[in-house]
Motif scaffolding. Structure first.
Motif, PDB file in Angstrom:
ATOM      1  N   ARG A   4      -2.415  -6.406 -15.133  1.00 55.24           N
ATOM      2  CA  ARG A   4      -2.208  -7.721 -14.565  1.00 55.24           C
ATOM      3  C   ARG A   4      -3.113  -7.885 -13.371  1.00 55.24           C
ATOM      4  NH1 ARG A   4       2.986  -6.039 -16.072  1.00 55.24           N
ATOM      5  NH2 ARG A   4       4.167  -7.533 -17.329  1.00 55.24           N
ATOM      6  N   THR A   5      -3.415  -9.145 -13.048  1.00 55.90           N
ATOM      7  CA  THR A   5      -4.226  -9.404 -11.863  1.00 55.90           C
ATOM      8  C   THR A   5      -3.513  -8.880 -10.629  1.00 55.90           C
ATOM      9  OG1 THR A   5      -5.126 -11.400 -12.893  1.00 55.90           O
ATOM     10  CG2 THR A   5      -5.372 -11.182 -10.516  1.00 55.90           C
ATOM     11  N   LEU A 122       0.623  -0.597  -6.139  1.00 55.81           N
ATOM     12  CA  LEU A 122      -0.300  -0.611  -7.273  1.00 55.81           C
ATOM     13  C   LEU A 122      -1.399  -1.647  -7.101  1.00 55.81           C
ATOM     14  CD1 LEU A 122       2.267  -0.190 -10.196  1.00 55.81           C
ATOM     15  CD2 LEU A 122       0.392   1.381  -9.623  1.00 55.81           C
ATOM     16  N   ASP A 123      -1.182  -2.608  -6.223  1.00 50.95           N
ATOM     17  CA  ASP A 123      -2.202  -3.615  -5.950  1.00 50.95           C
ATOM     18  C   ASP A 123      -3.221  -3.143  -4.906  1.00 50.95           C
ATOM     19  OD1 ASP A 123      -1.360  -5.523  -7.753  1.00 50.95           O
ATOM     20  OD2 ASP A 123      -0.057  -6.560  -6.318  1.00 50.95           O
ATOM     21  N   LEU A 169       4.597   6.120   0.890  1.00 53.94           N
ATOM     22  CA  LEU A 169       3.989   6.613   2.131  1.00 53.94           C
ATOM     23  C   LEU A 169       2.562   7.074   1.885  1.00 53.94           C
ATOM     24  CD1 LEU A 169       4.188   7.387   5.092  1.00 53.94           C
ATOM     25  CD2 LEU A 169       5.195   9.574   4.391  1.00 53.94           C
ATOM     26  N   ARG A 170       2.333   7.778   0.792  1.00 50.58           N
ATOM     27  CA  ARG A 170       0.976   8.244   0.466  1.00 50.58           C
ATOM     28  C   ARG A 170       0.059   7.055   0.199  1.00 50.58           C
ATOM     29  NH1 ARG A 170      -3.117  11.010   1.737  1.00 50.58           N
ATOM     30  NH2 ARG A 170      -4.423  11.763   0.001  1.00 50.58           N
ATOM     31  N   ALA A 171       0.554   6.036  -0.502  1.00 50.55           N
ATOM     32  CA  ALA A 171      -0.241   4.838  -0.762  1.00 50.55           C
ATOM     33  C   ALA A 171      -0.606   4.156   0.553  1.00 50.55           C
ATOM     34  CB  ALA A 171       0.537   3.872  -1.650  1.00 50.55           C
ATOM     35  N   ALA A 244      -1.201  -7.040   5.334  1.00 48.53           N
ATOM     36  CA  ALA A 244      -0.081  -6.209   5.798  1.00 48.53           C
ATOM     37  C   ALA A 244       0.571  -5.526   4.604  1.00 48.53           C
ATOM     38  CB  ALA A 244       0.932  -7.055   6.555  1.00 48.53           C
ATOM     39  N   LEU A 245       0.892  -4.253   4.759  1.00 46.07           N
ATOM     40  CA  LEU A 245       1.421  -3.461   3.658  1.00 46.07           C
ATOM     41  C   LEU A 245       2.936  -3.564   3.565  1.00 46.07           C
ATOM     42  CD1 LEU A 245      -0.689  -0.210   4.236  1.00 46.07           C
ATOM     43  CD2 LEU A 245      -1.283  -2.220   2.864  1.00 46.07           C
ATOM     44  N   PHE A 246       3.415  -3.831   2.361  1.00 42.41           N
ATOM     45  CA  PHE A 246       4.847  -3.860   2.046  1.00 42.41           C
ATOM     46  C   PHE A 246       5.624  -4.915   2.827  1.00 42.41           C
ATOM     47  CE2 PHE A 246       3.463   0.677   1.533  1.00 42.41           C
ATOM     48  CZ  PHE A 246       3.340   0.624   0.158  1.00 42.41           C
TER      49      PHE A 246
END
Length: 275
Positions: A4-5, A122-123, A169-171, A244-246
């Motif tokens: 998916r995009t 995943l993005d 956390l690793r991502a 910004a992450l998450f």
């Protein structure tokens, strides 16, 4: 899962109130406070819930004192429980299923929140080294959300969260490593009411930070990890949250911002922010 995009933008992870039996308006309790004007116990329909499972004051929630409703997001769990777990048969049509439906909904909501975080990871192109593990975790949790009510009620969400968190956390570490300069670490910090106007927080870790009523106006929060940060009444006027992450929609909805606040493309500017 097919390509998916954007994983995070897929319909399964977006609330579809038209396909839900008003579960957040029935299953969840609330108490009279600054967020709600009345008390309501779990399993009792809100007085504003209509026969078609729609909210009768949806456009006037804040005016009527229901601020808490405007910061809630089921991440698509409502329609999953309504249409998949209980096969499209509502608690009104089948009263005997009501209790199980109300108990399953919070469980699936937590699972969908985890799915949302995995999808966001995943993005992130920089998180490629853990994408394989993330996809497997996503497929496992997604399959679980489609299981029976009995199976879902036996789920240990804390254990699942403990298995997923290291991957997230690793991502985050991989994504923030690409940000130039030294990154600040405010993980779990108590910053309630702190004056951080104009703070340089690009790529910082604010995981689980307490940011209630903190002044982050004009701050650079690009690529900062905000997973689990409590952003109730946080001043984001003029702040830059791109990348910004998450960051989730409920976090934005709980904060204060204005027309100058830059938000990620995957999220919506809250309607109640000052124009």
């Amino acid at each position: 899962m097919s390509e998916r995009t954007s994983y995070a933008a897929q319909p399964d992870l977006q609330a579809d109130c038209g396909s839900c039996f008003g579960l957040c308006c029935v299953a969840l309790p609330f108490s009279r406070s600054s967020d709600f004007p009345v008390d309501k116990s779990a399993g009792t329909p809100c007085g504003n819930l209509q026969e078609d499972f729609r909210c009768g004051i949806h456009r006037r929630l804040r005016d009527q004192g229901y601020n808490g409703c405007t910061v809630f997001d089921c991440f698509g769990a409502g329609q999953k429980v309504s249409q998949v777990t209980f096969k499209g048969v509502s608690w009104r049509e089948e009263p005997d299923s009501a209790r199980a439906m109300y108990e399953v909904f919070p469980v699936v909501r937590q699972l969908h929140e985890l799915l949302k975080y995995i999808a966001q990871a995943l993005d992130l192109p920089a998180a490629g080294p853990v994408h394989g593990d993330l996809r497997r975790a996503y497929e496992r949790l997604d399959a679980l959300t489609r299981d029976t009510a009995e199976t879902l009620l036996a789920v240990d969400v804390d254990t699942l969260r403990g298995e997923v968190n290291p991957l997230l956390l690793r991502a985050s570490e991989l994504a923030r490593a690409a940000v130039p300069g030294r990154k600040k670490n405010h993980r779990g910090a108590h910053l309630m009411g702190s004056r951080l106007r104009g703070a340089k927080l690009r790529g910082a870790s604010l995981r689980g930070a307490l940011l209630i009523a903190a002044d982050l106006s004009g701050s650079d929060l690009r690529d900062a990890d905000l997973i689990g940060a409590d952003m109730r009444d946080t001043n984001l006027c003029g702040a830059d949250l791109r990348g910004a992450l998450f960051l989730t929609q409920p976090q934005l909805n709980a904060a204060r911002g204005d027309a100058r606040t830059k938000v990620p493309q995957t999220l919506e500017r809250p309607l109640h922010w000052e124009d």
